[in-house]
Design a protein around this motif. Structure first.
Motif, short mmCIF file in Angstrom:
data_model
loop_
_atom_site.label_atom_id
_atom_site.label_comp_id
_atom_site.label_asym_id
_atom_site.label_seq_id
_atom_site.Cartn_x
_atom_site.Cartn_y
_atom_site.Cartn_z
N ASP A 1 0.76 -1.18 0.15
CA ASP A 1 -0.05 -0.13 0.08
C ASP A 1 0.93 1.12 -0.07
N ALA A 2 1.54 1.13 0.62
CA ALA A 2 2.99 2.24 0.68
C ALA A 2 3.54 2.52 -0.43
N LEU A 3 3.77 1.56 -1.13
CA LEU A 3 4.37 1.79 -2.50
C LEU A 3 3.47 2.17 -3.64
N ALA A 4 2.26 1.79 -3.38
CA ALA A 4 0.96 2.28 -4.30
C ALA A 4 0.92 3.55 -4.08
N TRP A 5 0.95 4.25 -2.78
CA TRP A 5 0.78 5.51 -2.82
C TRP A 5 1.88 6.28 -3.28
N LEU A 6 3.15 5.71 -3.23
CA LEU A 6 4.33 6.40 -3.78
C LEU A 6 4.37 6.55 -5.22
N ASP A 7 3.82 5.53 -5.88
CA ASP A 7 3.72 5.47 -7.23
C ASP A 7 3.19 6.71 -7.91
N GLY A 8 2.25 7.49 -7.04
CA GLY A 8 1.68 8.64 -7.39
C GLY A 8 2.70 9.90 -7.62
N PHE A 9 3.86 9.59 -7.32
CA PHE A 9 4.85 10.85 -7.66
C PHE A 9 5.77 10.55 -8.83
N ALA A 10 5.69 11.27 -9.73
CA ALA A 10 6.38 11.32 -10.94
C ALA A 10 7.88 11.22 -10.92
N SER A 11 8.40 11.83 -9.98
CA SER A 11 9.89 11.92 -9.60
C SER A 11 10.32 10.54 -9.19
N TRP A 12 9.53 9.85 -8.67
CA TRP A 12 9.68 8.51 -8.14
C TRP A 12 9.65 7.48 -9.24
N ARG A 13 8.68 7.60 -10.17
CA ARG A 13 8.24 6.49 -11.14
C ARG A 13 9.70 6.80 -12.12
N THR A 14 10.39 7.88 -12.19
CA THR A 14 11.28 8.05 -13.08
C THR A 14 12.53 7.90 -12.43
N ALA A 15 12.73 7.69 -11.15
CA ALA A 15 14.01 7.68 -10.55
C ALA A 15 14.88 6.66 -10.77
N ASP A 16 16.27 6.74 -10.83
CA ASP A 16 17.22 6.04 -11.35
C ASP A 16 17.37 5.05 -10.53
N PRO A 17 17.03 3.87 -10.54
CA PRO A 17 17.35 2.59 -9.92
C PRO A 17 18.66 2.63 -8.91
N ARG A 18 19.59 2.92 -9.76
CA ARG A 18 21.09 2.95 -9.02
C ARG A 18 20.90 3.91 -7.99
N SER A 19 20.45 5.11 -8.09
CA SER A 19 20.49 6.21 -7.08
C SER A 19 19.46 5.73 -5.91
N VAL A 20 18.24 5.07 -6.26
CA VAL A 20 17.69 4.51 -5.00
C VAL A 20 18.24 3.42 -4.36
N GLU A 21 19.07 2.45 -4.93
CA GLU A 21 19.58 1.58 -4.20
C GLU A 21 20.76 2.10 -3.35
N ALA A 22 21.51 3.27 -4.03
CA ALA A 22 22.69 3.82 -3.22
C ALA A 22 21.84 4.45 -2.11
N PHE A 23 20.78 5.21 -2.09
CA PHE A 23 20.14 5.88 -0.92
C PHE A 23 19.69 4.66 -0.06
N VAL A 24 19.17 3.67 -0.32
CA VAL A 24 18.54 2.77 0.74
C VAL A 24 19.92 2.17 1.38
N ASN A 25 20.92 1.75 0.61
CA ASN A 25 22.04 1.22 1.28
C ASN A 25 22.79 1.79 2.11
N VAL A 26 22.90 2.98 1.93
CA VAL A 26 23.58 3.84 2.73
C VAL A 26 22.83 4.32 3.90
N THR A 27 21.53 4.23 3.82
CA THR A 27 20.74 4.60 4.88
C THR A 27 20.80 3.47 5.94
N CYS A 28 20.59 2.18 5.40
CA CYS A 28 20.76 1.11 6.32
C CYS A 28 22.19 1.09 7.02
#
Length: 245
Positions: A188-215
């Motif tokens: 449900d959280a990801l379905a809500w997030l799908d409403g943001f164009a910036s997220w839908r077009t985000a570079d997967p490598r950037s998302v992975e970097a953000f998640v990994n460094v946050t963790c």
């Protein structure tokens, strides 16, 4: 000043927080920090400087002053409540609306530090570049920093002391993690997030970097066991279906 409400419970970046009724300026929200507390005073200064940039998504600063060893800000008061991000909430449309207004904010309007700077000890080669971007980010959209107006249900995001510049999708993504934290199912959280164009077009490598460094950073702070639940929520962001860049 005529009257004041009791000290607010959530005052993470100040020593005192009060709702005030004044004779000249009407209802205000007051935040103050003892000048001996350099970190809190610096945070209030950041809030004051960024305020003109974030008007429309955050209450306006009406007064800034120093008195009796205190550094103080007084904001226009928003009559309302903290956002409900839990299952069945009616607040998500308003929260989404204010986050979309924030997507229009640019680093050129306010010189906030790069997001990557706060992760320096935990970055792997190439990750800093993947966290770069031109968006002006809040970076802490927890429910206590989102107010829902009693009048028309408009959402406002408060406490901009930790603003940074980076990819515009970061604030919506972190808010989706907050939805999970508040009991929403990851799907449900990801379905809500799908409403943001910036997220839908985000570079997967950037998302992975953000998640990994946050963790990595959270694990370093609280240990593997302490970080497990939070890190699992962040890693759900990696399950969003998107085409490879």
């Amino acid at each position: 000043m005529r009257t004041s409400a009791p000290l607010q419970k959530e005052r993470l970046n100040c020593s005192a927080a009060l709702a005030l009724t004044t004779g000249r300026s009407g209802r205000l929200f007051f935040k103050g920090a003892r000048e001996a507390d350099g970190e809190a005073v610096t945070a209030l200064g950041r809030e004051a400087r960024i305020n003109a940039t974030v008007q429309g998504v955050s209450p306006i600063v009406r007064h800034r002053f120093r008195i009796g060893g205190w550094s103080c800000l007084a904001f226009a008061h928003i009559a309302g409540r903290h956002a409900d991000l839990g299952p069945g909430t009616d607040d998500l449309a308003s929260v989404g609306s204010v986050l979309r207004r924030m997507q229009a904010l640019s680093e050129s309007a306010f010189p906030a530090p790069p997001l990557a700077d706060r992760y320096v000890p935990y970055l792997l080669p190439g990750e800093a570049e993947r966290l770069s971007g031109t968006g002006l980010l809040h970076t802490d959209t927890n429910p206590h920093n989102i107010l829902i107006s009693d009048g028309d249900g408009t959402a406002y995001v408060v406490d901009w002391a930790r603003a940074a510049t980076g990819p515009a999708w970061v604030d919506p993504a972190c808010t989706a993690v907050r939805l999970m934290e508040c009991g929403q199912a990851p799907a449900d959280a990801l379905a809500w997030l799908d409403g943001f164009a910036s997220w839908r077009t985000a570079d997967p490598r950037s998302v992975e970097a953000f998640v990994n460094v946050t963790c990595r950073r959270w694990t370093a702070r609280v240990g593997e066991r302490g970080a497990e639940q939070s890190n699992t929520r962040f890693r759900h962001l990696l399950s969003y279906p998107r085409e490879s860049a």
